[in-house]
Motif scaffolding. Structure first.
Motif, mmCIF file in Angstrom:
data_model
loop_
_atom_site.group_PDB
_atom_site.id
_atom_site.type_symbol
_atom_site.label_atom_id
_atom_site.label_comp_id
_atom_site.label_asym_id
_atom_site.label_seq_id
_atom_site.Cartn_x
_atom_site.Cartn_y
_atom_site.Cartn_z
ATOM 1 N N GLU A 2 0.832 -1.200 0.000
ATOM 2 C CA GLU A 2 0.000 0.000 0.000
ATOM 3 C C GLU A 2 0.867 1.251 0.000
ATOM 4 O O GLU A 2 1.859 1.331 0.717
ATOM 5 C CB GLU A 2 -0.874 -0.028 1.248
ATOM 6 C CG GLU A 2 -1.653 1.235 1.540
ATOM 7 C CD GLU A 2 -2.319 1.171 2.901
ATOM 8 O OE1 GLU A 2 -3.497 0.745 2.956
ATOM 9 O OE2 GLU A 2 -1.675 1.538 3.904
ATOM 10 N N ALA A 23 -4.257 4.694 0.199
ATOM 11 C CA ALA A 23 -4.891 5.109 1.445
ATOM 12 C C ALA A 23 -4.321 6.458 1.859
ATOM 13 O O ALA A 23 -3.215 6.830 1.459
ATOM 14 C CB ALA A 23 -4.661 4.074 2.550
ATOM 15 N N HIS A 55 -13.402 7.306 -0.689
ATOM 16 C CA HIS A 55 -14.154 6.078 -0.961
ATOM 17 C C HIS A 55 -14.700 6.056 -2.383
ATOM 18 O O HIS A 55 -14.810 4.986 -3.003
ATOM 19 C CB HIS A 55 -15.287 5.934 0.050
ATOM 20 C CG HIS A 55 -14.816 5.553 1.422
ATOM 21 N ND1 HIS A 55 -15.653 5.459 2.510
ATOM 22 C CD2 HIS A 55 -13.576 5.234 1.873
ATOM 23 C CE1 HIS A 55 -14.962 5.104 3.572
ATOM 24 N NE2 HIS A 55 -13.698 4.961 3.207
ATOM 25 N N ARG A 60 -8.727 4.114 0.794
ATOM 26 C CA ARG A 60 -9.053 4.031 2.216
ATOM 27 C C ARG A 60 -8.657 5.321 2.936
ATOM 28 O O ARG A 60 -7.698 5.988 2.554
ATOM 29 C CB ARG A 60 -8.327 2.826 2.848
ATOM 30 C CG ARG A 60 -8.830 1.493 2.300
ATOM 31 C CD ARG A 60 -8.055 0.320 2.856
ATOM 32 N NE ARG A 60 -6.668 0.294 2.371
ATOM 33 C CZ ARG A 60 -6.306 -0.181 1.182
ATOM 34 N NH1 ARG A 60 -7.217 -0.630 0.337
ATOM 35 N NH2 ARG A 60 -5.031 -0.186 0.826
ATOM 36 N N ASN A 62 -7.808 6.773 6.807
ATOM 37 C CA ASN A 62 -7.493 6.431 8.195
ATOM 38 C C ASN A 62 -7.416 7.696 9.056
ATOM 39 O O ASN A 62 -6.854 8.703 8.631
ATOM 40 C CB ASN A 62 -6.148 5.698 8.278
ATOM 41 C CG ASN A 62 -6.112 4.455 7.411
ATOM 42 O OD1 ASN A 62 -7.156 3.886 7.083
ATOM 43 N ND2 ASN A 62 -4.924 4.022 7.032
ATOM 44 N N ASP A 90 -11.804 4.019 7.709
ATOM 45 C CA ASP A 90 -11.367 2.646 7.424
ATOM 46 C C ASP A 90 -10.475 2.080 8.513
ATOM 47 O O ASP A 90 -10.335 0.857 8.636
ATOM 48 C CB ASP A 90 -10.635 2.613 6.082
ATOM 49 C CG ASP A 90 -11.577 2.904 4.936
ATOM 50 O OD1 ASP A 90 -12.331 1.994 4.545
ATOM 51 O OD2 ASP A 90 -11.602 4.054 4.455
#
Length: 331
Positions: A2, A23, A55, A60, A62, A90
């Motif tokens: 990621e 993310a 989204h 994602r 955080n 997330d």
């Protein structure tokens, strides 16, 4: 692997998403995150908009909640956990044991990432947090070699996240006693090891001196580029020499060892810099996206491109980079 990008505000979040992040991570505009600076971070409505945008692009989002509740009124920390759950983040990034327990008990569906502020750097510590709070990921301190990361991968099932680019801290993250002693404040609460109000640049004849909390950090000749004064990157006298005893100024950049880091079993490459500009976020995210994709396209022949290194160096402290402890043979 990621690619995880920082977002100090909504435009930076959108830039990260648009330039290839898998993310993003962000904090709220209060004392619960260690980058609580003027003009940065998110209100609840901005966070809702940011999460929705991420989204919509399959990215994602955080939430960072990485400071420690203070005794006089810890309610804002618990309310921020509630907000992250309500907004359907997330994951939430936590360090404090009380908050870890609260989140695990109250919101078992919300994945917990253990903050680097917890300084969990061995398998026993990581597995403790997994066993008691069901942490699914640990953000590793920037003090481990690739071999040590590889060993951790064999000893735990928790996902491993490492810093790939940005500021390099060789101390216990957010708990540097040298910085606390010099400035009189906690880096964790202030969100920075060298608060601007404690920094001084002073001319003494043909020399430029930098000070932190009144302590001389470094002295520079005319025309020499002066680094922002932090204790770990200062010049000090040791063994009758004056030099960078702990760490030379420069940004961490693991690009030259990207294949080794990926093959060590790391799940996420984290870009540091929620306090940096939208342009920084876009540039660094795009380079790491290209590099990670290039590795997976042909792992055996992967080599970092010169243009990637040149581009990242242009955004780096001192316009240069270091591999930090990833390359050190400390064992």
């Amino acid at each position: 692997m990621e690619v995880l990008a920082p977002a100090g505000n909504l435009p930076s979040l959108k830039a990260a998403v648009d330039h290839g992040a898998d993310a993003v991570y962000f904090g709220f505009r209060n004392a619960t995150n260690a980058r609580n600076f003027e003009g940065l971070n998110f209100s609840e409505s901005e966070a809702a908009a940011g999460i929705a945008y991420a989204h919509s692009k399959g990215v994602r989002a955080n939430v960072v909640l990485n400071t420690y509740p203070q005794g006089q009124d810890p309610s804002i920390w618990y309310q921020t956990v509630d907000m992250a759950a309500r907004l359907k983040a997330d994951a939430i990034i936590l360090a404090n044991i009380a908050l870890l327990d609260y989140c695990h008990q109250r919101y078992p569906q919300l994945p917990i990432h253990l903050s680097v502020q917890a300084s969990a750097s061995n398998a026993e510590a990581i597995n403790f947090y997994q066993r008691h709070f069901h942490c699914v990921r640990v953000i590793l301190p920037r003090v481990l070699t690739v071999q040590e990361i590889r060993q951790l991968r064999a000893q735990t099932t928790v996902e491993l996240e490492v810093f790939a680019f940005g500021g390099l801290c060789v101390m216990a993250e957010g708990r540097c006693f040298l910085s606390s002693y010099t400035t009189g404040v906690s880096p964790n609460i202030e969100g920075v090891c060298s608060p601007a109000r404690e920094v001084r640049f002073e001319n003494h004849g043909d020399r430029l001196q930098t000070r932190l909390g009144g302590v001389l950090i470094a002295e520079y000749a005319q025309g020499e580029e002066a680094a922002y004064p932090t204790i770990c990157k200062g010049r000090f006298r040791a063994n009758e020499q004056v030099y960078h005893v702990m760490e030379e100024p420069g940004s961490l950049n693991v690009l030259e060892m990207l294949d080794e880091v990926i093959e060590a079993g790391v799940s996420s490459l984290k870009i540091e810099g929620r306090q940096r500009t939208k342009s920084y976020v876009a540039t660094v995210t795009q380079v790491l996206r290209e590099a990670v994709d290039a590795y997976y396209a042909d792992p055996r022949s992967f080599r970092p491109k010169t243009k990637w290194l040149r581009t990242l160096n242009a955004t780096s402290e001192g316009t240069t980079h270091t591999l930090g402890t990833y390359q050190e043979n400390w064992q």
